[in-house]
Design an enzyme around this catalytic site. Structure first.
Site, PDB file in Angstrom:
ATOM      1  N   ASP A 422       0.853  -1.195   0.000  1.00 36.25           N
ATOM      2  CA  ASP A 422       0.000   0.000   0.000  1.00 36.25           C
ATOM      3  C   ASP A 422       0.888   1.245   0.000  1.00 36.25           C
ATOM      4  O   ASP A 422       2.112   1.147   0.153  1.00 36.25           O
ATOM      5  CB  ASP A 422      -0.861  -0.053   1.277  1.00 36.25           C
ATOM      6  CG  ASP A 422      -1.933   1.020   1.310  1.00 36.25           C
ATOM      7  OD1 ASP A 422      -2.255   1.581   0.246  1.00 36.25           O
ATOM      8  OD2 ASP A 422      -2.453   1.302   2.409  1.00 36.25           O
ATOM      9  N   GLU A 425       2.547   5.051  -3.981  1.00 37.83           N
ATOM     10  CA  GLU A 425       2.501   5.993  -5.134  1.00 37.83           C
ATOM     11  C   GLU A 425       3.777   6.815  -5.258  1.00 37.83           C
ATOM     12  O   GLU A 425       4.069   7.228  -6.375  1.00 37.83           O
ATOM     13  CB  GLU A 425       1.313   6.939  -4.968  1.00 37.83           C
ATOM     14  CG  GLU A 425      -0.024   6.260  -5.131  1.00 37.83           C
ATOM     15  CD  GLU A 425      -0.389   5.309  -3.982  1.00 37.83           C
ATOM     16  OE1 GLU A 425       0.080   5.566  -2.853  1.00 37.83           O
ATOM     17  OE2 GLU A 425      -1.100   4.343  -4.238  1.00 37.83           O
ATOM     18  N   ASP A 568      -9.065   3.140  -1.661  1.00 43.34           N
ATOM     19  CA  ASP A 568      -9.874   3.604  -0.536  1.00 43.34           C
ATOM     20  C   ASP A 568     -11.197   4.206  -0.971  1.00 43.34           C
ATOM     21  O   ASP A 568     -11.356   5.426  -1.034  1.00 43.34           O
ATOM     22  CB  ASP A 568      -9.067   4.628   0.270  1.00 43.34           C
ATOM     23  CG  ASP A 568      -7.816   3.999   0.853  1.00 43.34           C
ATOM     24  OD1 ASP A 568      -7.722   2.761   0.868  1.00 43.34           O
ATOM     25  OD2 ASP A 568      -6.925   4.754   1.284  1.00 43.34           O
TER      26      ASP A 568
HETATM   27  C1  LIG Z   1     -10.104   7.109  -4.309  1.00 41.69           C
HETATM   28  C2  LIG Z   1     -11.225   6.298  -4.793  1.00 41.69           C
HETATM   29  O1  LIG Z   1     -12.180   6.775  -5.331  1.00 41.69           O
HETATM   30  N1  LIG Z   1     -11.096   4.996  -4.558  1.00 41.69           N
HETATM   31  C3  LIG Z   1     -12.048   3.989  -4.901  1.00 41.69           C
HETATM   32  C4  LIG Z   1     -13.409   4.227  -4.314  1.00 41.69           C
HETATM   33  O2  LIG Z   1     -14.413   3.423  -4.781  1.00 41.69           O
HETATM   34  C5  LIG Z   1     -14.428   2.935  -6.081  1.00 41.69           C
HETATM   35  C6  LIG Z   1     -15.349   1.750  -6.150  1.00 41.69           C
HETATM   36  O3  LIG Z   1     -15.159   0.814  -5.148  1.00 41.69           O
HETATM   37  C7  LIG Z   1     -13.069   2.611  -6.626  1.00 41.69           C
HETATM   38  O4  LIG Z   1     -13.182   2.318  -7.968  1.00 41.69           O
HETATM   39  C8  LIG Z   1     -12.162   3.791  -6.377  1.00 41.69           C
HETATM   40  O5  LIG Z   1     -10.903   3.616  -6.962  1.00 41.69           O
END
Ligand SMILES: CC(=O)N[C@H]1CO[C@H](CO)[C@@H](O)[C@@H]1O
Ligand SMILES: *[C@@H]1O[C@H](CO)[C@@H](O)[C@H](O)[C@H]1NC(C)=O
Ligand SMILES: *[C@@H]1O[C@H](CO)[C@@H](O)[C@H](O)[C@H]1NC(C)=O
Ligand SMILES: *[C@@H]1O[C@H](CO)[C@@H](O)[C@H](O)[C@H]1NC(C)=O
Ligand SMILES: *[C@@H]1O[C@H](CO)[C@@H](O)[C@H](O)[C@H]1NC(C)=O
Ligand SMILES: *[C@@H]1O[C@H](CO)[C@@H](O)[C@H](O)[C@H]1NC(C)=O
Ligand SMILES: *[C@@H]1O[C@H](CO)[C@@H](O)[C@H](O)[C@H]1NC(C)=O
Ligand SMILES: *[C@@H]1O[C@H](CO)[C@@H](O)[C@H](O)[C@H]1NC(C)=O
Length: 870
Positions: A422, A425, A568
């Site tokens: 995790d 980045e 997240d």
């Molecule tokens: C930061 C973000 O939006 N993360 C995830 C939040 O929810 C969706 C669906 O579960 C993900 O596709 C996103 O990347």
């Protein structure tokens, strides 16, 4: 996961938009010394007028290289004549070999105009790419190239993002700059960079364009004042290294992409079981209780996970001695292993700058990133002040292997079965310029205070040693990349949701060890390089088995080594919905098939209804894990009776289908043919499917049509002109290229339909673990298509070895009432108990009754066989 403390900071919103709309006209280039053979074209490109020097200096001399690599793939590379400009290192993305393609046989044709230089790529007479939409710009810190698009383009890809699967075509910007983000709204740069788009044209095929470039970039899709659509690359460096690939349909295009970036890694059988995780398990006792509670609730738990809670003050490669003591951890892992269950923990890249083994050994080897003056580069993440491993350092792999071997040692450490990485980045909580990470860490309570120790006897934690900072002094010169660039604030501004390039991450002027790459050029590769090193370290511990590594940050080609969870998200319906589009893009278009979202949602509090729905939706993603955040309410599937039921039902179906999943996942790792697919992949001529991203195919045979809004008990599901069969009843549904409203779906129901023309192997019953599941016998479901035939396959191996000795690879063919089984029988299936034929017209008395017919077979498949079904 990201800090709850970051919630206090206003996120996104304040996006910096460059003044690119007013880019002054630049002269472009003229081509000369053009050499053409049937296989390649080369030319010199010279600046065609006075430099415009808009965002850095125009380069005078470029080169063009065009290779007809295969009949379906064309490589077009425009690079600086001196070859000083940074290019993505082969180590990160090995280049596909140039085969003996020829212009004569190629489906794609390259044509150019010499002055100003522009090129087109055609498929027969159809123009796929036409770069004359603007003059080419190739400057020290900015590259621009614009291509025309067709009138109503159907574009996909360009991830990672949370926008629709079918991309918007006006006023749309996709930014590539990997960043730690949290529940971010649409249209923002996220954790990964996959600069490939697919352009689907129902009449003529699907092609893709991959720009092999890792620099920060904005890809703009819009239309001109005259209404002509275009796509424009605006990158902060690197070269134009394009791969054009084509297929007669989207599936073939995905297969071609896999040939460029590599086939995805095969995963072990157990990894397709159900995973439970959360941030905020207070101690090993609570983790054990979760395992116990799952078993008591009769919900199959294959793998238990632990987030950074297990660490001593959030330091990687340590255990909290009071809450997660080694002895108890080993007991937990032994318990899991004794019960055919598995264990996974998180590792972050950032290492605490303090007196701890991981830091001391890393410092002694000199593997951490350094400032230009040789001092240690420091940021602030979970454990407080941190150093970051330099994945380019020649000794970093040894370092990482040693840490893994010691900490995750089978006899003396925490014997994990898979790995979760995790914050790669890489994340840095401390905003740019992070001049005082110590102060930042202390003001922001890093590491956060752990929960009180249970049951008693809290032991005081030792103090940090005062200014402990050993590091080897060594200065690296930037060898790769042009001199004189502004690596912190380049003149052209991409639309990074975090503001300036170095904000909340590693400073972009950092020079890496080894070849001397700068972070400005390689930022987007950090997560993928950590992935590769971590996979190798896992393999070093257990050389014979397939390592499962799940990462947050990815770059093109990451699927070769790792899987990805979508990061997240929040416990919101909108995130539940968008998870489908995102998983589809990763699995089919980016070739990262081991993908899934945090089931029930990560941030915020879930609801019973959302969690029940997500428990069943998540079961139809390749990677299936429930995970949530510190401070949110508990959401293990056993918390609510309805969620228990939804999970039990969905896991039952998933497990019975596990060999179908395994077979098709395996096929993707061998051929690139995607397992999880958008609807238009199977119905590429049906324009109604092009924008559908709330229904999808789970393999070629199963259409998943989940309920996607709160309070609903029905869903408008699209059925193409084809025959389908209800999974639960076998009743045929004749699709008419229109919606059918599926009704009476309580919160534990997920509609599934079998596509006619397919044969699905299933286990005769589910089990509490995948090990137990492998003991079950098989059944086959034969779902004839409109032409009365069906086919399918089954792949079986030992479930985990990297090298397989004996496999079963059989094909099933059904026609004229006869089922034929043929293939490779080195391994036997337990027993084929029965075959169920769907929709046997002539036996049908009533709609319900005659929907299926089951023929007992009770045979072991060890040789080619024919079975009469009608
Ligand atoms: C930061 C973000 O939006 N993360 C995830 C939040 O929810 C969706 C669906 O579960 C993900 O596709 C996103 O990347
Ligand atoms: C490419 O676009 C230009 C306009 O920018 C147009 O004049 C030209 O005909 C196009 N080329 C092809 C092959 O369509
Ligand atoms: C384009 O999108 C931006 C935000 O992404 C918005 O601010 C702007 O108004 C839009 N422009 C037009 C012409 O719609
Ligand atoms: C396990 O279940 C018991 C009984 O329902 C409950 O009290 C306890 O909180 C649960 N523990 C966890 C960690 O979910
Ligand atoms: C080295 O550079 C870093 C970052 O620019 C700076 O914080 C530090 O004070 C410098 N150290 C010395 C000894 O000059
Ligand atoms: C860095 O991010 C923070 C929080 O999002 C923001 O307030 C700040 O303005 C950003 N700084 C820069 C230099 O972009
Ligand atoms: C989630 O619920 C808990 C317990 O009720 C509460 O303390 C917390 O504030 C809630 N979180 C959110 C984001 O609403
Ligand atoms: C099917 O229903 C969805 C959702 O209500 C809708 O957006 C779509 O346009 C419908 N499709 C057709 C072909 O009617």
């Amino acid at each position: 996961m990201l800090a709850s403390l970051l919630l206090l900071v206003p996120l996104a919103g304040a996006v910096v938009i460059g003044s690119r709309a007013n880019t002054p006209p630049c002269p472009g280039y003229k081509a000369s010394n053009i050499q053409e053979t049937d296989h390649a074209v080369t030319a010199d490109l010279t600046l065609a007028g006075t430099p415009c020097n808009t965002y850095g200096k125009d380069l005078q001399n470029l080169k063009l290289l065009v290779e007809y690599q295969t009949d379906e793939r064309l490589h077009v590379k425009i690079y600086d004549a001196e070859e000083c400009v940074y290019q993505v290192p082969e180590k990160v993305l090995p280049r596909v070999a140039d085969s003996d393609g020829s212009r004569k046989d190629s489906a794609l044709k390259f044509e150019y105009q010499a002055v100003p230089f522009s090129f087109t790529v055609k498929r027969k007479d159809e123009v796929l790419f036409n770069s004359s939409a603007s003059n080419l710009i190739f400057q020290s810190q900015y590259l621009k190239l614009r291509t025309w698009l067709p009138d109503h383009p159907h574009l996909y890809g360009l991830g990672e993002h949370t926008d629709a699967l079918h991309l918007p075509t006006t006023n749309y910007t996709r930014t590539f700059w990997n960043r730690d983000s949290y529940g971010i709204p649409e249209n923002s740069n996220l954790y990964g960079t996959h600069p490939v788009y697919y352009d689907h044209r129902s009449q003529s095929g699907t092609h893709g364009v991959f720009l092999l470039n890792s620099n920060g970039m904005d890809v703009r899709i819009d239309k001109t004042e005259n209404g002509k659509h275009y796509l424009e690359y605006n990158t902060l460096g690197g070269i134009f290294d394009f791969y054009f690939f084509t297929g007669s349909n989207p599936k073939e295009a995905s297969i071609e992409y896999a040939k460029i970036v590599g086939l995805p890694a095969m995963q072990s059988y157990w990894t397709f079981g159900f995973h439970q995780c959360r941030y905020g398990y207070r101690d090993v006792y609570q983790v054990a209780e979760v395992v116990y509670n799952y078993s008591k609730a009769d919900i199959p738990l294959e793998t238990m996970w632990t987030d950074i809670d297990y660490m001593d003050r959030r330091r990687v490669f340590t255990l909290d001695p009071d809450r997660f003591p080694l002895k108890k951890m080993r007991e937990l892992v032994d318990y899991l292993h004794d019960h055919d269950q598995h264990y996974i923990v998180m590792v972050d890249p950032a290492v605490s700058v303090s007196d701890n083994g991981a830091f001391n050994r890393g410092s002694a080897k000199g593997v951490f990133l350094k400032n230009q003056n040789g001092s240690l580069y420091k940021g602030a993440v979970w454990p407080g002040v941190t150093a970051y491993p330099d994945w380019f350092h020649p000794d970093v792999q040894d370092y990482w292997n040693d840490e893994f071997n010691a900490f995750f040692h089978a006899e003396t450490g925490v014997d994990i079965d898979g790995l979760w990485i995790d914050m790669n980045e890489a994340a840095n909580f401390c905003s740019y310029p992070c001049t005082d990470p110590e102060k930042y860490a202390s003001q922001n309570n890093l590491p956060p205070a752990p929960p009180p120790v249970r049951p008693s006897n809290p032991r005081p934690l030792p103090d940090f040693p005062a200014d402990f900072q050993p590091f080897a002094k060594r200065i690296y010169q930037a060898k790769h990349g042009l001199e004189g660039r502004n690596l912190i604030n380049p003149p052209y501004t991409i639309r990074n949701g975090a503001g300036s390039l170095s904000n909340k991450t590693i400073n972009t002027d950092i020079v890496h060890a080894g070849e001397g790459y700068v972070e400005y050029d390689t930022h987007n590769l950090y997560g993928t390089m950590m992935s590769a090193s971590s996979r190798e370290a896992m393999q070093h511990r257990r050389p014979d088995v397939r390592p499962l590594v799940i990462t947050r940050s990815t770059y093109a080609g990451a699927g070769r080594e790792v899987g990805h969870w979508l990061g997240d998200n929040f416990s919101k319906w909108s995130h539940y919905r968008i998870s489908i589009a995102e998983a589809l893009a990763f699995a089919s278009m980016f070739q990262v098939p081991m993908v899934g979202s945090d089931v029930c949602g990560f941030g915020g509090n879930t609801t019973e209804e959302l969690c029940a729905r997500w428990a069943s939706l998540g079961a139809f993603f390749p990677f299936y894990r429930n995970h949530n955040e510190l401070g949110s309410i508990s959401q293990e599937f056993y918390i609510w009776p309805s969620v228990q039921e939804s999970a039990r039902k969905a896991i039952d179906i998933r497990y019975r289908l596990l060999d179908y999943i395994y077979t098709l996942f395996h096929r993707q790792t061998q051929t690139g043919e995607p397992f999880l697919q958008p609807m238009f992949y199977l119905y590429p001529e049906d324009t109604n499917t092009f924008t559908i991203d709330l229904q999808f195919f789970y393999g070629d045979a199963i259409l998943v049509s989940p309920v996607t809004s709160q309070g609903r008990t029905s869903v408008d599901a699209y059925f193409p002109d084809d025959i389908f069969y209800d999974w639960y009843t076998g009743i045929p549904v004749r699709g008419q290229g229109a919606n059918i409203t599926l009704r009476d779906l309580d919160i534990t129901d997920i509609p599934l339909h079998i596509r006619g023309g397919t044969i699905i192997p299933i286990r005769s019953s589910s089990a509490m673990t995948t090990t137990e599941l492998r003991e079950e016998s098989f059944q086959l479901i034969v779902a004839p298509g409109l032409d009365g035939t069906a086919s399918g396959s089954l792949y079986l191996d030992d479930g985990e070895s990297l090298q397989q000795e004996a496999t079963l690879e059989v094909q099933f063919e059904y026609r004229n009432g006869i089922l034929r089984v043929d293939g490779k029988f080195q391994r036997h299936i337990n027993v084929l108990e029965s075959v169920t034929l769907l929709g046997p017209g002539k036996h049908r008395r009533s709609r319900e009754e005659g929907a299926k017919k089951t023929i007992p077979t009770n045979l072991e498949l060890s040789k080619p066989t024919e079975i009469k079904l009608e």
